[in-house]
Design an enzyme around this catalytic site. Structure first.
Site, PDB file in Angstrom:
ATOM      1  N   TYR A  36     -14.226  -4.574   2.949  1.00 48.05           N
ATOM      2  CA  TYR A  36     -12.909  -4.982   2.578  1.00 48.05           C
ATOM      3  C   TYR A  36     -12.393  -6.493   3.257  1.00 48.05           C
ATOM      4  O   TYR A  36     -12.850  -6.667   4.419  1.00 48.05           O
ATOM      5  CB  TYR A  36     -11.909  -4.111   3.207  1.00 48.05           C
ATOM      6  CG  TYR A  36     -10.442  -4.396   3.093  1.00 48.05           C
ATOM      7  CD1 TYR A  36      -9.759  -4.293   1.795  1.00 48.05           C
ATOM      8  CD2 TYR A  36      -9.666  -5.239   3.998  1.00 48.05           C
ATOM      9  CE1 TYR A  36      -8.530  -5.018   1.395  1.00 48.05           C
ATOM     10  CE2 TYR A  36      -8.523  -5.687   3.720  1.00 48.05           C
ATOM     11  CZ  TYR A  36      -7.735  -5.544   2.623  1.00 48.05           C
ATOM     12  OH  TYR A  36      -6.787  -6.128   2.203  1.00 48.05           O
ATOM     13  N   TYR A  67       0.848  -0.980   0.203  1.00 53.42           N
ATOM     14  CA  TYR A  67      -0.032   0.267  -0.176  1.00 53.42           C
ATOM     15  C   TYR A  67       0.768   1.150   0.190  1.00 53.42           C
ATOM     16  O   TYR A  67       0.525   2.098   0.569  1.00 53.42           O
ATOM     17  CB  TYR A  67      -1.071   0.105   1.296  1.00 53.42           C
ATOM     18  CG  TYR A  67      -2.181  -0.772   0.877  1.00 53.42           C
ATOM     19  CD1 TYR A  67      -3.244  -0.450   0.306  1.00 53.42           C
ATOM     20  CD2 TYR A  67      -2.246  -2.175   1.102  1.00 53.42           C
ATOM     21  CE1 TYR A  67      -4.388  -1.055   0.085  1.00 53.42           C
ATOM     22  CE2 TYR A  67      -3.421  -3.001   1.334  1.00 53.42           C
ATOM     23  CZ  TYR A  67      -4.371  -2.586   0.462  1.00 53.42           C
ATOM     24  OH  TYR A  67      -5.267  -3.346   0.451  1.00 53.42           O
ATOM     25  N   ASP A 124     -16.704 -11.907   8.753  1.00 49.77           N
ATOM     26  CA  ASP A 124     -15.257 -12.024   7.977  1.00 49.77           C
ATOM     27  C   ASP A 124     -14.857 -11.419   9.480  1.00 49.77           C
ATOM     28  O   ASP A 124     -15.155 -10.205   9.727  1.00 49.77           O
ATOM     29  CB  ASP A 124     -15.021 -10.895   7.116  1.00 49.77           C
ATOM     30  CG  ASP A 124     -13.452 -10.797   6.973  1.00 49.77           C
ATOM     31  OD1 ASP A 124     -12.714 -11.199   7.857  1.00 49.77           O
ATOM     32  OD2 ASP A 124     -13.121 -10.372   6.005  1.00 49.77           O
ATOM     33  N   LYS A 144      -5.108 -12.215  11.536  1.00 44.71           N
ATOM     34  CA  LYS A 144      -4.954 -11.179  12.543  1.00 44.71           C
ATOM     35  C   LYS A 144      -4.656 -11.482  13.889  1.00 44.71           C
ATOM     36  O   LYS A 144      -3.461 -12.021  14.186  1.00 44.71           O
ATOM     37  CB  LYS A 144      -5.710  -9.887  12.223  1.00 44.71           C
ATOM     38  CG  LYS A 144      -5.546  -9.111  10.704  1.00 44.71           C
ATOM     39  CD  LYS A 144      -6.193  -7.945  10.720  1.00 44.71           C
ATOM     40  CE  LYS A 144      -5.725  -7.367   9.355  1.00 44.71           C
ATOM     41  NZ  LYS A 144      -7.045  -7.165   8.724  1.00 44.71           N
TER      42      LYS A 144
END
Ligand SMILES: *Cc1c(COP(=O)(O)O)cnc(C)c1O
Length: 427
Positions: A142, A15, A238, A267
């Site tokens: 996302y 990014y 999610d 994560k």
């Protein structure tokens, strides 16, 4: 050449526009909520290093368990073989997940956890002899950067070059406060026109992180899931960002009275130590793949599926989640955020102050639309970095998503820096 210069010589960062990138900060160690550079500068990690860190950096318990594991067994193929850590972790996850979740499929990261979930949902229908291949998702969702995950993500600027290659997804408005009925209406409309072709509904429960910490209501989401269940649409939570204590409960889905069919995790699963993804599912989904016909197998896997070192890190993190002290910390952060949110209400120049659990966010009134390309964003990032605080605004959205071990005085450093920023912007 400095290390940072050597980095720019050979590396390509995520990014990041490499043409205009500043020299990277070289971090040589971490402890608790702090990251230390080579010169000994300490940076307070207000975003848990991209939302992954749970118990603080280089946590001694996780470090010890990882070291033990890597000396014993670093990796083994996960087809035809297993190992204690993988079994233990799956049992522990099943114990924490919504109680209809019975089976765990490991992968490497959040995007792959999503890919696996999508393949489970689509093939579930295929195995039952039904051609359903459309997914419902939220606007601005996302779900990751691989092609399937991009397909179910909002069609923003990051995705533009690939747009023609993505599969069809029907987007509905998320059920944010006051928009619950409009969102439900859109879902009903989709189901009445395309119901037979819909395989599943994927959503980030309660918080759409990358969208700018956009939040929606428990009741609104419950209504959508209920409507999907009435129509046999598989619901995929999610929880890659929201799982593992982030929202004040173990999973964001725990705030709801109804359960998803599939859950994606990554994560925080290892406390932010190792890359690991996991996708869980209900018995009904698992059983749709059981057959003497080999073509009904879930033909998916990664070289590092169920990696023992990653499982050891995750089990060590689960040990810490079994401690009352971790939940006392979470509760304390939630309350401190609530107090600070109240203070923010009285300040000019900001709006949409919002919180779910340990995530606190608000928008700066910049007169510009919320976007990753917002001009002020880089300036604000630097403002905080000059104060040795790592906060990474999403456009004009400022948010705090701290390691769950952060102390009151460390939180004060972040709160004070935010007040200073607002003062400067208003001045
Ligand atoms: C970060 C994220 C992903 C992607 O995870 P990666 O590990 O970065 O591939 C997917 N879904 C959500 C909700 C996320 O926040």
């Amino acid at each position: 050449m400095s290390l940072a210069e050597r980095d720019l010589n050979v590396l390509w960062h995520p990014y990041t526009q490499m043409k205009t990138m500043d020299l990277p900060v070289v971090i040589s160690k971490g402890k608790g909520a702090w990251l230390y550079d080579e010169e000994g500068n300490a940076y307070l990690d207000g975003i848990s290093s991209w939302w992954v860190n749970s118990h603080g950096h280089a946590h001694p318990h996780i470090a010890e368990k990882v070291a033990e594991q890597v000396k014993k067994l670093e990796h083994v193929i996960f087809a035809g073989f297993t190992h204690p850590g993988a079994v233990e972790l799956a049992e522990r996850l099943v114990g924490k997940l919504p109680d209809n979740q019975r089976h765990i499929f490991y992968s490497d990261n959040g995007s792959t956890a999503v890919e696996v979930a999508l393949k489970m949902a689509i093939q579930y229908w295929d195995n039952k002899g039904s051609q359903r291949n459309t997914i419902i998702s939220f606007e601005n969702a996302y779900h990751g950067d691989t092609f399937g995950a991009m397909s179910v993500s909002g069609r923003g600027a990051f995705i533009k070059p690939f747009e023609s290659m993505l599969f069809d997804v029907v987007f509905i408005e998320p059920p944010s406060a006051g928009k619950e009925e409009a969102s439900l209406e859109q879902l009903r409309e989709v189901l009445s026109t395309k119901g037979d072709s819909i395989a599943g509904f994927i959503y980030e429960p309660l918080v759409q992180g990358a969208a700018g910490m956009m939040m929606h209501t428990v009741h609104g989401l419950e209504q959508l899931i209920l409507e999907c269940q009435r129509n046999e649409i598989l619901c995929i939570a999610d929880e890659v960002m929201t799982g593992f204590g982030r929202t004040g409960k173990f999973f964001a889905s725990d705030h709801l009275s109804i359960r998803p069919d599939i859950v994606c995790m990554s994560k925080g699963i290892t406390g932010g130590t190792m890359a690991l993804g996991a996708t869980s599912c209900s018995s009904a989904i698992y059983e749709a793949f059981l057959s003497d016909d080999k073509s009904k197998t879930l033909f998916h896997g990664h070289s590092y599926t169920g990696n023992p070192v990653a499982c050891a890190a995750a089990n060590a993190s689960m040990d810490l989640f079994d401690e009352d002290a971790t939940w006392a910390n979470i509760k304390r952060i939630v309350e401190r955020h609530e107090q600070f949110a109240e203070k923010l209400q009285s300040l000019d120049g900001i709006e949409n102050i919002r919180q779910v659990g340990t995530i606190l966010a608000f928008d700066l009134q910049t007169g510009e639309e919320t976007s990753y390309f917002n001009q002020d964003r880089d300036r604000i990032y630097k403002f905080f970095m000059d104060k040795k605080i790592l906060l990474r605004p999403l456009g004009n959205v400022i948010y705090i998503l701290p390691p769950l071990c952060i102390t009151d005085s460390e939180l004060d450093l972040i709160y004070n820096a935010i007040e200073a920023l607002i003062g400067e912007l208003n001045g």
